[in-house]
Design a protein around this motif. Sequence first.
Motif, mmCIF file in Angstrom:
data_model
loop_
_atom_site.group_PDB
_atom_site.id
_atom_site.type_symbol
_atom_site.label_atom_id
_atom_site.label_comp_id
_atom_site.label_asym_id
_atom_site.label_seq_id
_atom_site.Cartn_x
_atom_site.Cartn_y
_atom_site.Cartn_z
ATOM 1 N N GLN A 103 103.676 17.206 117.915
ATOM 2 C CA GLN A 103 104.173 17.756 116.342
ATOM 3 C C GLN A 103 105.631 17.018 116.116
ATOM 4 O OE1 GLN A 103 102.525 18.912 113.953
ATOM 5 N NE2 GLN A 103 104.292 19.183 112.507
ATOM 6 N N ARG A 114 101.888 22.932 114.137
ATOM 7 C CA ARG A 114 101.412 22.982 112.559
ATOM 8 C C ARG A 114 100.380 24.045 112.478
ATOM 9 N NH1 ARG A 114 99.444 17.714 111.841
ATOM 10 N NH2 ARG A 114 97.261 18.359 111.483
ATOM 11 N N ASP A 115 100.045 24.595 111.770
ATOM 12 C CA ASP A 115 99.253 25.819 111.241
ATOM 13 C C ASP A 115 97.739 25.506 111.804
ATOM 14 O OD1 ASP A 115 101.341 27.416 111.014
ATOM 15 O OD2 ASP A 115 100.936 27.580 108.664
ATOM 16 N N ASP A 116 97.347 24.629 111.168
ATOM 17 C CA ASP A 116 95.832 24.187 111.277
ATOM 18 C C ASP A 116 95.411 23.491 112.782
ATOM 19 O OD1 ASP A 116 97.393 21.819 110.559
ATOM 20 O OD2 ASP A 116 95.816 20.615 110.625
ATOM 21 N N GLY A 123 103.394 18.774 107.898
ATOM 22 C CA GLY A 123 102.376 19.929 107.497
ATOM 23 C C GLY A 123 103.211 21.410 107.806
ATOM 24 N N GLN A 124 102.512 22.217 107.477
ATOM 25 C CA GLN A 124 102.950 23.656 107.623
ATOM 26 C C GLN A 124 102.937 24.450 109.038
ATOM 27 O OE1 GLN A 124 101.354 26.051 104.486
ATOM 28 N NE2 GLN A 124 102.591 27.946 104.979
ATOM 29 N N ASP A 125 104.059 25.225 109.255
ATOM 30 C CA ASP A 125 104.464 25.976 110.426
ATOM 31 C C ASP A 125 104.807 27.257 110.331
ATOM 32 O OD1 ASP A 125 104.597 26.977 113.097
ATOM 33 O OD2 ASP A 125 106.229 25.588 113.704
ATOM 34 N N ALA A 126 103.935 27.991 109.503
ATOM 35 C CA ALA A 126 104.316 29.324 108.977
ATOM 36 C C ALA A 126 104.979 30.377 110.021
ATOM 37 C CB ALA A 126 103.220 30.199 108.256
ATOM 38 N N ASP A 127 104.376 30.224 111.220
ATOM 39 C CA ASP A 127 105.026 31.089 112.325
ATOM 40 C C ASP A 127 106.328 30.328 112.930
ATOM 41 O OD1 ASP A 127 103.576 29.449 113.855
ATOM 42 O OD2 ASP A 127 102.245 31.106 114.858
ATOM 43 N N GLY A 128 106.679 29.296 112.818
ATOM 44 C CA GLY A 128 107.895 28.761 113.500
ATOM 45 C C GLY A 128 107.661 28.487 114.807
ATOM 46 N N ASP A 181 101.826 16.062 103.211
ATOM 47 C CA ASP A 181 103.137 16.393 103.685
ATOM 48 C C ASP A 181 102.901 16.101 105.313
ATOM 49 O OD1 ASP A 181 105.565 17.368 105.083
ATOM 50 O OD2 ASP A 181 105.231 19.438 105.011
#
Length: 176
Positions: free
Chosen positions: A80, A51-53, A42-47, A39
């Motif tokens: 990002q 990106r989380d990494d 990427g993932q951004d769990a906390d918004g 993707d």
Amino acid sequence: SPGLVAFATSLHGDDGVTGGDALARQALAATPSEAVKVDVAGQDADGNGVRDDVDAFVAQQYARDPELRRAALRMARSLQQVLAVDLAQVDNTAPMAEREVAVMSCVIRQLGVERRGEAEQMINRIATRTYDTRERFEQREAFRLQASAADFSGEANCAPEAPSAVGGGGGQPRQN
């Protein structure tokens, strides 16, 4: 400044290789197998717009320097946005590219002349982490092509980040 624009459009590798070659080599080395679909955003769990990494990298690398950590997060949010924009829906990414260069300028200004080297090194490290796969590097290059009309001559507005600045968008919607 012209130097900042040139700096903003290139990266410097640790081995002396500069420009897109350093980033391309790093991106190709980090490219996952074809069986794994990446993707791009990427993932951004906390918004928080990072990106989380990359968020974890910033926290680890700049844990002892809150000012540099804040600057790194601001830069990471700006970079990002390149990955979050749907280039099929945007004709002109020039406004986003102009904001990205302005953020670089503001980050360098925020840290001061005496820390310029640290700021530039941090920007390179965040960019390398952000564009760490072939797909992400290709998104960055496609973004740059659509930003060809960008005007980097204006003075950067270095007002503190607004919460709405975290979201994507900002390019010119594609006219159908």
